[in-house]
Design a protein around this motif. Structure first.
Motif, PDB file in Angstrom:
ATOM      1  N   SER A 264       1.143  -1.345   0.504  1.00 34.38           N
ATOM      2  CA  SER A 264      -0.002   0.006   0.334  1.00 34.38           C
ATOM      3  C   SER A 264       0.605   1.160  -0.246  1.00 34.38           C
ATOM      4  O   SER A 264       1.780   1.526   0.949  1.00 34.38           O
ATOM      5  N   ASN A 265       0.875   1.806  -0.506  1.00 36.50           N
ATOM      6  CA  ASN A 265       1.699   3.442  -0.923  1.00 36.50           C
ATOM      7  C   ASN A 265       2.666   2.887  -1.174  1.00 36.50           C
ATOM      8  O   ASN A 265       3.650   4.718  -1.186  1.00 36.50           O
ATOM      9  N   PHE A 266       2.893   2.274  -2.739  1.00 38.30           N
ATOM     10  CA  PHE A 266       3.914   1.866  -3.059  1.00 38.30           C
ATOM     11  C   PHE A 266       4.114   3.042  -3.763  1.00 38.30           C
ATOM     12  O   PHE A 266       3.365   2.988  -4.943  1.00 38.30           O
ATOM     13  N   GLN A 267       5.531   3.275  -4.031  1.00 36.87           N
ATOM     14  CA  GLN A 267       5.440   4.621  -5.916  1.00 36.87           C
ATOM     15  C   GLN A 267       6.350   3.276  -6.691  1.00 36.87           C
ATOM     16  O   GLN A 267       7.090   2.275  -5.788  1.00 36.87           O
ATOM     17  N   GLU A 268       6.329   3.871  -8.375  1.00 34.15           N
ATOM     18  CA  GLU A 268       7.126   3.481  -8.562  1.00 34.15           C
ATOM     19  C   GLU A 268       8.594   2.396  -7.501  1.00 34.15           C
ATOM     20  O   GLU A 268       9.035   1.247  -8.370  1.00 34.15           O
ATOM     21  N   ASN A 269       9.609   3.604  -7.709  1.00 36.26           N
ATOM     22  CA  ASN A 269      10.978   3.234  -7.070  1.00 36.26           C
ATOM     23  C   ASN A 269      10.657   1.795  -6.489  1.00 36.26           C
ATOM     24  O   ASN A 269      11.732   1.383  -6.356  1.00 36.26           O
ATOM     25  N   HIS A 270       9.757   1.924  -5.225  1.00 39.35           N
ATOM     26  CA  HIS A 270       9.447   1.199  -4.279  1.00 39.35           C
ATOM     27  C   HIS A 270       9.668  -0.239  -4.625  1.00 39.35           C
ATOM     28  O   HIS A 270      10.063  -1.405  -4.751  1.00 39.35           O
ATOM     29  N   LEU A 271       8.227  -0.631  -5.755  1.00 40.23           N
ATOM     30  CA  LEU A 271       7.928  -1.446  -6.658  1.00 40.23           C
ATOM     31  C   LEU A 271       9.327  -2.654  -7.306  1.00 40.23           C
ATOM     32  O   LEU A 271       9.662  -3.758  -7.334  1.00 40.23           O
ATOM     33  N   ARG A 272      10.190  -1.126  -7.637  1.00 42.85           N
ATOM     34  CA  ARG A 272      10.978  -2.000  -8.612  1.00 42.85           C
ATOM     35  C   ARG A 272      11.709  -2.772  -7.426  1.00 42.85           C
ATOM     36  O   ARG A 272      12.562  -3.459  -8.267  1.00 42.85           O
TER      37      ARG A 272
END
Length: 276
Positions: free
Chosen positions: A141-149
């Motif tokens: 939850s609340n993850f940005q693209e850089n976090h997901l990568r």
């Protein structure tokens, strides 16, 4: 009663696209309100450790008389439990509070990028829980693209969902597209921007034409875009109105006009800087 469409997650688990949110519902109101939602037809309930009402959500599921398999229940890891072993213990507490045999979806609530823990290590704890069979799917939850990568690069299980703030003033098209590209479904919190979008002239004009409330129009916009959405209310009429989304449609032009309202305006914290 209209049928709520389901979304198939990347591991084959299905989730009702419309759910009932319990954020900011006081514990002493949660059971009664959630039972009312289940009686209305909702089969997807969203809670979190942070909300303090998991016990009452579990009580409502049991009191509803519905089969456990017919109700999809989500909870989320609290921000103070990102250390690996603490995450495991926190999940145990969630299961004790809910008093259910299993959980359908468990999320890391916030990435906390500047915090003392590392969300990749937190995710590894969730992977262990997932492999144990006590939860059907895991996500963030609340993850940005850089976090997901980072997660995609450093872990095994791809998140099933990313629950993020989405509404007509924050359409999150790029983040939603990144999720779709990697098989991560988007769940939309604050779907009507805490009411801020309901007086927008574009939305009120469309609502008048289709003879629906502005809130119904915005929620229908989410549905037609493919978002999973779970509006919250403690008022029975609004609970019922928020469920009445499947006997009308917006035109492609309507959807485009509402999407064009984007101004990248948040109602909640910025996940790149929020550390809980």
């Amino acid at each position: 009663m209209p049928s709520v469409p389901s979304i198939t997650l990347n591991n084959g688990v299905t989730i009702p696209q419309l759910g009932f949110g319990t954020f900011q519902i006081p514990p002493d109101e949660t059971c009664e309100t959630t039972v009312a939602a289940l009686e209305t037809g909702y089969r997807h309930i969203d809670t979190a450790q942070m909300y303090g009402n998991e016990k009452e959500v579990g009580q409502a599921v049991r009191e509803s008389g519905l089969d456990r398999a017919d109700v999809f229940v989500t909870s989320k890891l609290n921000n103070g439990a990102h250390a690996h072993d603490e995450a495991l213990r926190a999940f145990d507490r969630t299961m004790e509070e809910l008093d259910l045999d299993y959980l359908d979806l468990f999320l890391i609530h916030w990435p906390l990028p500047g915090g003392s823990g590392d969300f990749v290590e937190t995710w590894k704890a969730l992977e262990e829980i997932y492999r144990s069979g006590r939860v059907k799917a895991i996500g963030v939850s609340n993850f940005q693209e850089n976090h997901l990568r980072r997660l995609l690069d450093d872990s095994t299980v791809v998140p099933a969902v990313n629950q993020i703030e989405v509404h007509p003033y924050l359409t999150q098209d790029a983040l939603r597209a990144f999720g779709a590209e990697h098989g991560i479904a988007t769940e939309a919190w604050s779907p009507i921007a805490q009411g801020k979008v309901l007086a927008d002239p574009t939305i009120t004009r469309i609502a008048e034409r289709v003879e629906r409330t502005p809130a119904q129009v915005v929620l229908r916009w989410h549905i037609q875009r493919g978002d999973i959405v779970f509006p919250k209310s403690v008022t029975l009429k609004r609970i019922q109105d928020n469920f009445a989304l499947f006997d009308f449609e917006l035109t492609e032009g309507d959807v485009g006009e509402i999407s064009a309202l984007n101004r990248d305006e948040r109602t909640g914290p910025d996940p790149d800087t929020f550390n809980g």
